[in-house]
Design a protein around this motif. Structure first.
Motif, PDB file in Angstrom:
ATOM      1  N   GLY A 306     -32.918  31.304   1.383  1.00 57.03           N
ATOM      2  CA  GLY A 306     -33.426  30.222   2.205  1.00 57.03           C
ATOM      3  C   GLY A 306     -32.335  29.290   2.684  1.00 57.03           C
ATOM      4  O   GLY A 306     -31.144  29.501   2.442  1.00 57.03           O
ATOM      5  N   CYS A 307     -32.767  28.246   3.380  1.00 57.57           N
ATOM      6  CA  CYS A 307     -31.863  27.248   3.953  1.00 57.57           C
ATOM      7  C   CYS A 307     -32.318  25.852   3.536  1.00 57.57           C
ATOM      8  O   CYS A 307     -33.510  25.537   3.605  1.00 57.57           O
ATOM      9  CB  CYS A 307     -31.881  27.307   5.476  1.00 57.57           C
ATOM     10  N   ILE A 308     -31.363  25.033   3.148  1.00 53.40           N
ATOM     11  CA  ILE A 308     -31.607  23.602   2.964  1.00 53.40           C
ATOM     12  C   ILE A 308     -30.941  22.884   4.123  1.00 53.40           C
ATOM     13  O   ILE A 308     -29.729  23.015   4.336  1.00 53.40           O
ATOM     14  CB  ILE A 308     -31.041  23.096   1.624  1.00 53.40           C
ATOM     15  N   ALA A 309     -31.730  22.167   4.894  1.00 50.34           N
ATOM     16  CA  ALA A 309     -31.213  21.454   6.058  1.00 50.34           C
ATOM     17  C   ALA A 309     -31.482  19.963   5.901  1.00 50.34           C
ATOM     18  O   ALA A 309     -32.616  19.555   5.633  1.00 50.34           O
ATOM     19  CB  ALA A 309     -31.863  21.970   7.338  1.00 50.34           C
ATOM     20  N   ARG A 310     -30.426  19.179   6.067  1.00 51.49           N
ATOM     21  CA  ARG A 310     -30.544  17.720   6.012  1.00 51.49           C
ATOM     22  C   ARG A 310     -30.152  17.158   7.377  1.00 51.49           C
ATOM     23  O   ARG A 310     -29.138  17.541   7.953  1.00 51.49           O
ATOM     24  CB  ARG A 310     -29.641  17.169   4.905  1.00 51.49           C
ATOM     25  N   GLY A 311     -30.983  16.262   7.880  1.00 55.93           N
ATOM     26  CA  GLY A 311     -30.704  15.683   9.182  1.00 55.93           C
ATOM     27  C   GLY A 311     -31.595  14.488   9.430  1.00 55.93           C
ATOM     28  O   GLY A 311     -32.024  13.819   8.484  1.00 55.93           O
ATOM     29  N   VAL A 312     -31.901  14.245  10.698  1.00 54.50           N
ATOM     30  CA  VAL A 312     -32.709  13.074  11.035  1.00 54.50           C
ATOM     31  C   VAL A 312     -33.913  13.483  11.876  1.00 54.50           C
ATOM     32  O   VAL A 312     -33.844  14.400  12.701  1.00 54.50           O
ATOM     33  CB  VAL A 312     -31.884  12.009  11.781  1.00 54.50           C
ATOM     34  N   LYS A 313     -35.032  12.786  11.623  1.00 54.98           N
ATOM     35  CA  LYS A 313     -36.252  12.930  12.412  1.00 54.98           C
ATOM     36  C   LYS A 313     -36.740  11.529  12.744  1.00 54.98           C
ATOM     37  O   LYS A 313     -37.009  10.738  11.829  1.00 54.98           O
ATOM     38  CB  LYS A 313     -37.315  13.711  11.632  1.00 54.98           C
ATOM     39  N   ASP A 314     -36.808  11.225  14.029  1.00 59.50           N
ATOM     40  CA  ASP A 314     -37.206   9.889  14.478  1.00 59.50           C
ATOM     41  C   ASP A 314     -36.366   8.806  13.798  1.00 59.50           C
ATOM     42  O   ASP A 314     -36.875   7.751  13.383  1.00 59.50           O
ATOM     43  CB  ASP A 314     -38.696   9.651  14.195  1.00 59.50           C
ATOM     44  N   GLY A 315     -35.087   9.095  13.642  1.00 58.06           N
ATOM     45  CA  GLY A 315     -34.156   8.119  13.082  1.00 58.06           C
ATOM     46  C   GLY A 315     -34.143   8.025  11.565  1.00 58.06           C
ATOM     47  O   GLY A 315     -33.351   7.273  10.993  1.00 58.06           O
ATOM     48  N   VAL A 316     -34.988   8.815  10.906  1.00 54.96           N
ATOM     49  CA  VAL A 316     -35.076   8.783   9.442  1.00 54.96           C
ATOM     50  C   VAL A 316     -34.438  10.046   8.866  1.00 54.96           C
ATOM     51  O   VAL A 316     -34.708  11.153   9.358  1.00 54.96           O
ATOM     52  CB  VAL A 316     -36.546   8.683   8.984  1.00 54.96           C
ATOM     53  N   GLU A 317     -33.607   9.893   7.830  1.00 55.45           N
ATOM     54  CA  GLU A 317     -32.989  11.072   7.217  1.00 55.45           C
ATOM     55  C   GLU A 317     -34.029  11.860   6.422  1.00 55.45           C
ATOM     56  O   GLU A 317     -34.807  11.303   5.644  1.00 55.45           O
ATOM     57  CB  GLU A 317     -31.835  10.666   6.301  1.00 55.45           C
ATOM     58  N   LYS A 318     -34.045  13.174   6.645  1.00 55.49           N
ATOM     59  CA  LYS A 318     -34.988  14.074   5.961  1.00 55.49           C
ATOM     60  C   LYS A 318     -34.238  15.308   5.486  1.00 55.49           C
ATOM     61  O   LYS A 318     -33.242  15.715   6.090  1.00 55.49           O
ATOM     62  CB  LYS A 318     -36.092  14.527   6.931  1.00 55.49           C
ATOM     63  N   LEU A 392     -37.756  17.946   0.565  1.00 54.82           N
ATOM     64  CA  LEU A 392     -37.083  17.582  -0.682  1.00 54.82           C
ATOM     65  C   LEU A 392     -36.808  16.081  -0.676  1.00 54.82           C
ATOM     66  O   LEU A 392     -36.144  15.563   0.226  1.00 54.82           O
ATOM     67  CB  LEU A 392     -35.768  18.353  -0.832  1.00 54.82           C
ATOM     68  N   ASN A 393     -37.329  15.424  -1.679  1.00 56.65           N
ATOM     69  CA  ASN A 393     -37.122  13.979  -1.781  1.00 56.65           C
ATOM     70  C   ASN A 393     -36.163  13.595  -2.894  1.00 56.65           C
ATOM     71  O   ASN A 393     -35.740  12.459  -2.994  1.00 56.65           O
ATOM     72  CB  ASN A 393     -38.478  13.271  -2.022  1.00 56.65           C
ATOM     73  N   GLN A 395     -32.596  14.629  -5.383  1.00 58.94           N
ATOM     74  CA  GLN A 395     -31.261  15.251  -5.272  1.00 58.94           C
ATOM     75  C   GLN A 395     -31.357  16.740  -5.632  1.00 58.94           C
ATOM     76  O   GLN A 395     -32.048  17.118  -6.597  1.00 58.94           O
ATOM     77  CB  GLN A 395     -30.279  14.562  -6.217  1.00 58.94           C
ATOM     78  N   THR A 396     -30.698  17.586  -4.866  1.00 57.65           N
ATOM     79  CA  THR A 396     -30.751  19.027  -5.096  1.00 57.65           C
ATOM     80  C   THR A 396     -29.456  19.575  -5.676  1.00 57.65           C
ATOM     81  O   THR A 396     -29.386  20.738  -6.035  1.00 57.65           O
ATOM     82  CB  THR A 396     -31.010  19.772  -3.765  1.00 57.65           C
ATOM     83  N   GLY A 397     -28.427  18.726  -5.714  1.00 55.85           N
ATOM     84  CA  GLY A 397     -27.113  19.211  -6.137  1.00 55.85           C
ATOM     85  C   GLY A 397     -26.299  19.748  -4.973  1.00 55.85           C
ATOM     86  O   GLY A 397     -25.172  20.218  -5.154  1.00 55.85           O
ATOM     87  N   MET A 398     -26.853  19.703  -3.731  1.00 52.93           N
ATOM     88  CA  MET A 398     -26.148  20.254  -2.566  1.00 52.93           C
ATOM     89  C   MET A 398     -25.662  19.124  -1.648  1.00 52.93           C
ATOM     90  O   MET A 398     -25.224  19.392  -0.528  1.00 52.93           O
ATOM     91  CB  MET A 398     -27.090  21.175  -1.777  1.00 52.93           C
ATOM     92  N   GLU A 399     -25.747  17.872  -2.092  1.00 58.56           N
ATOM     93  CA  GLU A 399     -25.501  16.757  -1.174  1.00 58.56           C
ATOM     94  C   GLU A 399     -24.036  16.448  -0.902  1.00 58.56           C
ATOM     95  O   GLU A 399     -23.705  15.868   0.118  1.00 58.56           O
ATOM     96  CB  GLU A 399     -26.167  15.470  -1.720  1.00 58.56           C
TER      97      GLU A 399
END
Length: 400
Positions: A306-318, A392-393, A395-399
């Motif tokens: 799978g993929c873990i993707a971190r970014g922004v949606k409507d200005g909020v980090e998700k 994911l809300n 910490q995953t260890g991938m940050e």
């Protein structure tokens, strides 16, 4: 109604043949071709309907072109060796046939994983009015589509991407690889590489590792940073990505065997002289190891890719995690192959289906993330690779 030629009769070729044979309304005619036609005939004997077989040396452009002109397929599904990609692409151009593969071209004499050789065919395929779809396996392939799907539906921008591949299967062998040993070992022993702030960063082979807690009862496993070709295309086509990495699990037993084999030179691709002949140590090792296709009835356990993707949606980090769980024994029960071959072969069939149904269409050379992810994602759920997305809300260890 369409006709396809599948080139390659290994574990993945077998899965592709089985899955195409299950959809006669899409794949009306199937030709299975390989250097060793007896392998094709053995696969054909297990299929639910008759398919034609042929003998072909995929390195021979003229012979492959002649086969394509004689059979006149709508599409070639290339699941031969990555060294043969360019020769098969040349034959497709000469015969006027669309092309699909599951892994990028590698020069035989160097462990080099780049798309530049195939991207150089862009003008040729565009001028010919033909389509070439690159990397329609799982990783690359599904992981590219996962990324495009998250970008389309969940995130305005993806800033950090981690692709994580876990095989928690056990085949009971002292040492074996789950796909072509030569390709597998070249990949694992190469330097790690990842994208960071507009440039490539390099690490030693499997130098960087950490623990990751996988879902579906798999639990914590050690994951190792590697280079994988989808990083190159994804970061090209999604330029907002600040960092992209690829990780894979390996057992301690696998790594110890690999270390010993490397120490004595058996994983080298440099020729050595033996009894008056030149041999490639890694190719000799491949001949000694179990055929990956033989591992199907032996392998138990699951895969999680799978993929873990971190970014922004409507200005909020998700942060979102999208993944598939596949069971080795269930795969074998369906198509007589373990999950590694299954997770590559099913997306190859779906990519071909997308092209034949014109849901993915266009002259030129394409990577998976450039195309509409929705119909492909729908078919993953239909044909054996169901997926899920979780936010994911914690910490995953991938940050870092």
């Amino acid at each position: 109604m369409a006709k396809v030629i599948i080139i390659g009769a290994g574990g993945v070729g077998s899965v592709v043949a089985h899955k195409c044979a299950q959809l006669p309304d899409v794949f009306n005619e199937i030709v299975l071709a390989s250097r060793t036609e007896s392998k094709c005939k053995a696969i054909a004997a297990d299929l639910p309907r008759p398919v034609k077989t042929a003998q072909i040396d995929a390195d021979d452009v003229a012979a492959t072109t002649a086969l394509l002109k004689a059979e006149q397929p709508d599409l070639v599904i290339n699941v031969a060796l990555p060294y043969q990609d360019l020769a098969i692409m040349d034959a497709c151009l000469a015969a006027g046939v669309d092309y699909l593969d599951t892994a990028n071209y590698e020069p035989p004499e160097e462990a080099k994983f780049e798309y530049k050789w195939q991207w150089a065919y862009q003008d040729k395929f565009t001028s010919a009015g033909r389509m070439a779809l690159l990397g329609s396996g799982f990783d690359p392939g599904v992981t590219n589509v996962y990324t495009a799907y998250l970008k389309k539906h969940y995130l305005d921008e993806i800033h950090y991407l981690d692709i994580i591949d876990c095989n928690d299967g056990d085949h009971g062998q002292p040492f074996a690889t789950n796909f072509n040993p030569e390709i597998n070992i070249r990949e694992v022993t190469a330097n790690g590489r990842y994208w960071s702030n507009g440039d490539w960063q390099e690490t030693g082979p499997l130098e960087e590792n950490r623990s990751f807690d996988f879902p579906a009862g798999i639990g914590p496993k050690q994951i190792y940073l590697m280079y994988h070709e989808e990083l190159e295309s994804i970061t090209k086509h999604l330029p907002e990505i600040k960092r992209a990495r690829f990780w894979m699990t390996f057992s301690d037993n696998y790594l110890k065997h690999l270390e010993v084999l490397g120490n004595i030179g058996m994983t080298s691709i440099e020729p050595v002289e033996f009894e008056g002949k030149e041999i490639i140590p890694l190719q000799f090792l491949k001949a000694l190891l179990p055929d990956p296709a033989s591992l199907g009835p032996l392998t138990k356990g699951k895969t999680c890719i799978g993929c873990i993707a971190r970014g922004v949606k409507d200005g909020v980090e998700k942060t979102y995690y999208i993944y598939n769980i596949c069971d080795h024994e269930e795969c074998y029960a369906e198509v007589k192959s373990q999950a590694i071959s299954y997770t590559t072969g099913v997306p190859a069939m779906i990519g071909a289906k997308m092209m034949l149904e014109r849901k993915w269409a266009g002259a030129g050379v394409w990577n998976m993330e450039q195309l509409d992810p929705d119909p492909f994602m729908e078919d993953l759920n239909k044909y054996g690779l169901p997926w899920q997305v979780v936010e994911l809300n914690e910490q995953t260890g991938m940050e870092d």
